[in-house]
Design a protein around this motif. Structure first.
Motif, PDB file in Angstrom:
ATOM      1  N   GLU A  78       0.827  -1.197   0.000  1.00 39.86           N
ATOM      2  CA  GLU A  78       0.000   0.000   0.000  1.00 39.86           C
ATOM      3  C   GLU A  78       0.868   1.256   0.000  1.00 39.86           C
ATOM      4  O   GLU A  78       0.546   2.242  -0.666  1.00 39.86           O
ATOM      5  CB  GLU A  78      -0.920   0.000   1.235  1.00 39.86           C
ATOM      6  N   GLU A  79       1.972   1.228   0.735  1.00 42.86           N
ATOM      7  CA  GLU A  79       2.864   2.389   0.767  1.00 42.86           C
ATOM      8  C   GLU A  79       3.549   2.607  -0.570  1.00 42.86           C
ATOM      9  O   GLU A  79       3.758   3.739  -0.996  1.00 42.86           O
ATOM     10  CB  GLU A  79       3.895   2.202   1.890  1.00 42.86           C
ATOM     11  N   ALA A  80       3.873   1.505  -1.255  1.00 41.84           N
ATOM     12  CA  ALA A  80       4.470   1.617  -2.590  1.00 41.84           C
ATOM     13  C   ALA A  80       3.445   2.203  -3.557  1.00 41.84           C
ATOM     14  O   ALA A  80       3.763   3.050  -4.399  1.00 41.84           O
ATOM     15  CB  ALA A  80       4.925   0.238  -3.071  1.00 41.84           C
ATOM     16  N   LYS A  81       2.195   1.782  -3.415  1.00 43.58           N
ATOM     17  CA  LYS A  81       1.111   2.303  -4.247  1.00 43.58           C
ATOM     18  C   LYS A  81       0.925   3.795  -3.989  1.00 43.58           C
ATOM     19  O   LYS A  81       0.727   4.589  -4.909  1.00 43.58           O
ATOM     20  CB  LYS A  81      -0.189   1.556  -3.927  1.00 43.58           C
ATOM     21  N   GLU A  82       1.023   4.187  -2.722  1.00 46.60           N
ATOM     22  CA  GLU A  82       0.861   5.577  -2.333  1.00 46.60           C
ATOM     23  C   GLU A  82       1.971   6.445  -2.926  1.00 46.60           C
ATOM     24  O   GLU A  82       1.718   7.546  -3.429  1.00 46.60           O
ATOM     25  CB  GLU A  82       0.875   5.673  -0.810  1.00 46.60           C
ATOM     26  N   GLU A  83       3.205   5.946  -2.903  1.00 47.01           N
ATOM     27  CA  GLU A  83       4.336   6.696  -3.445  1.00 47.01           C
ATOM     28  C   GLU A  83       4.181   6.899  -4.949  1.00 47.01           C
ATOM     29  O   GLU A  83       4.419   7.989  -5.474  1.00 47.01           O
ATOM     30  CB  GLU A  83       5.633   5.948  -3.143  1.00 47.01           C
ATOM     31  N   LYS A  84       3.756   5.845  -5.653  1.00 45.96           N
ATOM     32  CA  LYS A  84       3.560   5.938  -7.106  1.00 45.96           C
ATOM     33  C   LYS A  84       2.433   6.915  -7.425  1.00 45.96           C
ATOM     34  O   LYS A  84       2.536   7.736  -8.344  1.00 45.96           O
ATOM     35  CB  LYS A  84       3.239   4.555  -7.674  1.00 45.96           C
ATOM     36  N   ALA A  85       1.334   6.827  -6.652  1.00 45.69           N
ATOM     37  CA  ALA A  85       0.196   7.720  -6.876  1.00 45.69           C
ATOM     38  C   ALA A  85       0.596   9.171  -6.658  1.00 45.69           C
ATOM     39  O   ALA A  85       0.145  10.074  -7.368  1.00 45.69           O
ATOM     40  CB  ALA A  85      -0.943   7.344  -5.938  1.00 45.69           C
ATOM     41  N   SER A  86       1.467   9.406  -5.666  1.00 51.47           N
ATOM     42  CA  SER A  86       1.934  10.762  -5.376  1.00 51.47           C
ATOM     43  C   SER A  86       2.712  11.336  -6.548  1.00 51.47           C
ATOM     44  O   SER A  86       2.519  12.500  -6.934  1.00 51.47           O
ATOM     45  CB  SER A  86       2.811  10.732  -4.118  1.00 51.47           C
ATOM     46  N   GLU A  87       3.574  10.536  -7.156  1.00 50.09           N
ATOM     47  CA  GLU A  87       4.367  10.989  -8.298  1.00 50.09           C
ATOM     48  C   GLU A  87       3.480  11.343  -9.488  1.00 50.09           C
ATOM     49  O   GLU A  87       3.660  12.366 -10.148  1.00 50.09           O
ATOM     50  CB  GLU A  87       5.367   9.905  -8.693  1.00 50.09           C
ATOM     51  N   VAL A  88       2.498  10.477  -9.767  1.00 52.53           N
ATOM     52  CA  VAL A  88       1.580  10.719 -10.889  1.00 52.53           C
ATOM     53  C   VAL A  88       0.744  11.965 -10.632  1.00 52.53           C
ATOM     54  O   VAL A  88       0.533  12.802 -11.524  1.00 52.53           O
ATOM     55  CB  VAL A  88       0.668   9.494 -11.105  1.00 52.53           C
ATOM     56  N   ALA A  89       0.259  12.107  -9.386  1.00 54.10           N
ATOM     57  CA  ALA A  89      -0.566  13.256  -9.029  1.00 54.10           C
ATOM     58  C   ALA A  89       0.193  14.569  -9.226  1.00 54.10           C
ATOM     59  O   ALA A  89      -0.365  15.556  -9.726  1.00 54.10           O
ATOM     60  CB  ALA A  89      -1.027  13.122  -7.581  1.00 54.10           C
ATOM     61  N   LYS A  90       1.466  14.598  -8.843  1.00 56.99           N
ATOM     62  CA  LYS A  90       2.282  15.804  -8.996  1.00 56.99           C
ATOM     63  C   LYS A  90       2.422  16.185 -10.464  1.00 56.99           C
ATOM     64  O   LYS A  90       2.337  17.365 -10.831  1.00 56.99           O
ATOM     65  CB  LYS A  90       3.660  15.592  -8.380  1.00 56.99           C
ATOM     66  N   ARG A  91       2.611  15.182 -11.313  1.00 56.96           N
ATOM     67  CA  ARG A  91       2.744  15.458 -12.756  1.00 56.96           C
ATOM     68  C   ARG A  91       1.438  16.007 -13.322  1.00 56.96           C
ATOM     69  O   ARG A  91       1.443  16.920 -14.164  1.00 56.96           O
ATOM     70  CB  ARG A  91       3.153  14.179 -13.495  1.00 56.96           C
ATOM     71  N   LEU A  92       0.316  15.478 -12.873  1.00 56.34           N
ATOM     72  CA  LEU A  92      -0.997  15.948 -13.344  1.00 56.34           C
ATOM     73  C   LEU A  92      -1.269  17.374 -12.875  1.00 56.34           C
ATOM     74  O   LEU A  92      -1.842  18.186 -13.610  1.00 56.34           O
ATOM     75  CB  LEU A  92      -2.091  15.009 -12.839  1.00 56.34           C
ATOM     76  N   MET A  93      -0.858  17.696 -11.656  1.00 54.55           N
ATOM     77  CA  MET A  93      -1.049  19.058 -11.134  1.00 54.55           C
ATOM     78  C   MET A  93      -0.248  20.074 -11.936  1.00 54.55           C
ATOM     79  O   MET A  93      -0.698  21.198 -12.179  1.00 54.55           O
ATOM     80  CB  MET A  93      -0.620  19.115  -9.665  1.00 54.55           C
ATOM     81  N   MET A  94       0.956  19.688 -12.345  1.00 53.75           N
ATOM     82  CA  MET A  94       1.810  20.593 -13.111  1.00 53.75           C
ATOM     83  C   MET A  94       1.222  20.921 -14.474  1.00 53.75           C
ATOM     84  O   MET A  94       1.533  21.958 -15.060  1.00 53.75           O
ATOM     85  CB  MET A  94       3.206  19.982 -13.256  1.00 53.75           C
ATOM     86  N   LYS A  95       0.345  20.081 -14.975  1.00 49.95           N
ATOM     87  CA  LYS A  95      -0.302  20.333 -16.270  1.00 49.95           C
ATOM     88  C   LYS A  95      -1.403  21.376 -16.152  1.00 49.95           C
ATOM     89  O   LYS A  95      -1.800  21.991 -17.143  1.00 49.95           O
ATOM     90  CB  LYS A  95      -0.892  19.035 -16.829  1.00 49.95           C
ATOM     91  N   ASN A  96      -1.925  21.570 -14.922  1.00 50.47           N
ATOM     92  CA  ASN A  96      -3.008  22.530 -14.676  1.00 50.47           C
ATOM     93  C   ASN A  96      -4.238  22.272 -15.536  1.00 50.47           C
ATOM     94  O   ASN A  96      -4.907  23.210 -15.978  1.00 50.47           O
ATOM     95  CB  ASN A  96      -2.508  23.973 -14.894  1.00 50.47           C
ATOM     96  N   CYS A  97      -4.523  21.009 -15.785  1.00 54.28           N
ATOM     97  CA  CYS A  97      -5.667  20.642 -16.633  1.00 54.28           C
ATOM     98  C   CYS A  97      -6.755  19.914 -15.836  1.00 54.28           C
ATOM     99  O   CYS A  97      -7.847  19.683 -16.357  1.00 54.28           O
ATOM    100  CB  CYS A  97      -5.218  19.732 -17.785  1.00 54.28           C
ATOM    101  N   PHE A  98      -6.454  19.562 -14.600  1.00 55.48           N
ATOM    102  CA  PHE A  98      -7.388  18.753 -13.823  1.00 55.48           C
ATOM    103  C   PHE A  98      -7.638  19.373 -12.450  1.00 55.48           C
ATOM    104  O   PHE A  98      -6.761  20.015 -11.864  1.00 55.48           O
ATOM    105  CB  PHE A  98      -6.833  17.340 -13.624  1.00 55.48           C
ATOM    106  N   THR A  99      -8.830  19.174 -11.947  1.00 48.55           N
ATOM    107  CA  THR A  99      -9.131  19.572 -10.576  1.00 48.55           C
ATOM    108  C   THR A  99      -8.545  18.518  -9.640  1.00 48.55           C
ATOM    109  O   THR A  99      -8.205  17.408 -10.068  1.00 48.55           O
ATOM    110  CB  THR A  99     -10.646  19.665 -10.334  1.00 48.55           C
ATOM    111  N   LEU A 100      -8.436  18.860  -8.358  1.00 51.05           N
ATOM    112  CA  LEU A 100      -7.913  17.897  -7.395  1.00 51.05           C
ATOM    113  C   LEU A 100      -8.806  16.666  -7.313  1.00 51.05           C
ATOM    114  O   LEU A 100      -8.335  15.540  -7.165  1.00 51.05           O
ATOM    115  CB  LEU A 100      -7.785  18.549  -6.009  1.00 51.05           C
ATOM    116  N   GLN A 101     -10.128  16.881  -7.403  1.00 46.50           N
ATOM    117  CA  GLN A 101     -11.054  15.752  -7.362  1.00 46.50           C
ATOM    118  C   GLN A 101     -10.835  14.823  -8.549  1.00 46.50           C
ATOM    119  O   GLN A 101     -10.846  13.595  -8.407  1.00 46.50           O
ATOM    120  CB  GLN A 101     -12.504  16.251  -7.362  1.00 46.50           C
ATOM    121  N   GLU A 102     -10.615  15.403  -9.736  1.00 41.25           N
ATOM    122  CA  GLU A 102     -10.382  14.591 -10.930  1.00 41.25           C
ATOM    123  C   GLU A 102      -9.080  13.806 -10.804  1.00 41.25           C
ATOM    124  O   GLU A 102      -9.003  12.633 -11.195  1.00 41.25           O
ATOM    125  CB  GLU A 102     -10.353  15.487 -12.175  1.00 41.25           C
TER     126      GLU A 102
END
Length: 311
Positions: free
Chosen positions: A268-292
């Motif tokens: 679960e912690e490995a999954k959390e770390e991977k999700a964090s990396e993907v989320a950061k990349r998506l935020m940098m695009k400024n195309c998605f809301t936090l909920q999305e």
């Protein structure tokens, strides 16, 4: 007896840390159940027949509350255990345990609901126990009651408020479950302690565990509970703790095992770390809301908000 998910749908978000702790609690309760009974009930050896195996009825308990019942599904640590007594060869009772980690005004209601459904299913005597791991000094649910036009009902259950347990008595106790309670107390103190002080407390408890005359496999279970329940924000301290424990266990010829609960948490912690990396990349695009973003990476919204705050 008192001893001491969002959208328009109203769904409660369960943080990763809560899910992790739930897994740890379910595991440690089974690993130390005999000790747990003795910790709660001083007269346990006169009441329960410890020569007979316990039967864990968690799946049967889940069946009492269908998956579509949102209020009860996968949010709480609950155990139902069949325990033989010394009253007769085949005489047994049920022990229902709830671990509650936050203030919930409906908790007593839930305990009562569990009780009458368990009775309806088994028609056996049941003792209910609530372990309160929250930090609210005024939260002490211990009964459910109602009355109307001459008809009244009062349901009482046992409670243990971790916050109220005496550190000295826990440290002096020869009951293994006292180490579990001490670990939870350290986790509660972590909110107000510096990381170095937390490190010292965690090491002290680990040393105490290893030095006692406890079966090695139980030391391993308790050490896993301590390691994953009390978490450092400082990764360097986490590494230092692991190194210190490795030295201590080698010095005391103690072998630490890894059970299914720890394997699950690590994944679960490995999954959390991977999700964090993907989320950061998506935020940098400024195309998605936090909920999305939360929906895209399949993580709770509060987790995504924490990732945003860390950037």
């Amino acid at each position: 007896m008192t001893i001491g998910m969002t959208g328009r749908i109203n769904v409660l978000i369960i943080p990763i840390s809560v899910k992790r702790n739930d897994i740890l609690w379910k595991s440690i309760l089974e690993d130390t159940f005999e000790d747990f009974l003795r910790f709660f009930f001083p007269e346990a050896d006169d009441v329960f027949d410890f020569s007979k195996d316990f039967e864990y009825l968690d799946k049967e308990l889940e069946q009492l509350f269908p998956p579509d019942n949102d209020h009860y599904s996968s949010k709480f640590v609950d155990k139902l255990v069949k325990v033989f007594t010394k009253e007769g060869r085949d005489e047994w009772i049920l022990v229902h345990i709830e671990v509650q980690g936050y203030t919930d005004p409906h908790f007593a209601d839930r305990m009562f609901t569990y009780s009458y459904r368990i009775w309806d299913r088994y028609r056996k005597r049941t003792t209910a126990l609530a372990i309160l791991t929250d930090d609210n000094k005024h939260y002490y649910p211990s009964c459910f009651e109602q009355s109307f036009l001459g008809t009244s009902l009062r349901f009482e259950f046992n409670t243990l408020k971790v916050l109220d347990q005496c550190d000295r008595k826990l440290a002096e106790s020869d009951n293994i479950f006292a180490h579990v309670i001490m670990t939870v107390k350290i986790a509660l103190k972590a909110k107000s302690l510096g990381q170095k002080d937390l490190f010292d407390l965690k090491i002290q408890l680990a040393k105490r565990l290893i030095s006692q005359d406890i079966p090695k496999w139980k030391i391993g279970k308790l050490m896993d509970f301590l390691k994953f329940y009390v978490v450092f924000k400082d990764l360097d301290l986490e590494q230092s703790f692991n190194e210190e424990i490795n030295c201590l266990t080698l010095k005391n010829h103690t072998t630490m095992g890894i059970d299914e609960a720890v394997i699950y948490i690590t994944r679960e912690e490995a999954k959390e770390e991977k999700a964090s990396e993907v989320a950061k990349r998506l935020m940098m695009k400024n195309c998605f809301t936090l909920q999305e973003i939360a929906e895209l990476v399949d993580m709770p919204l509060d987790f995504i908000e924490e990732v945003k705050d860390s950037m």
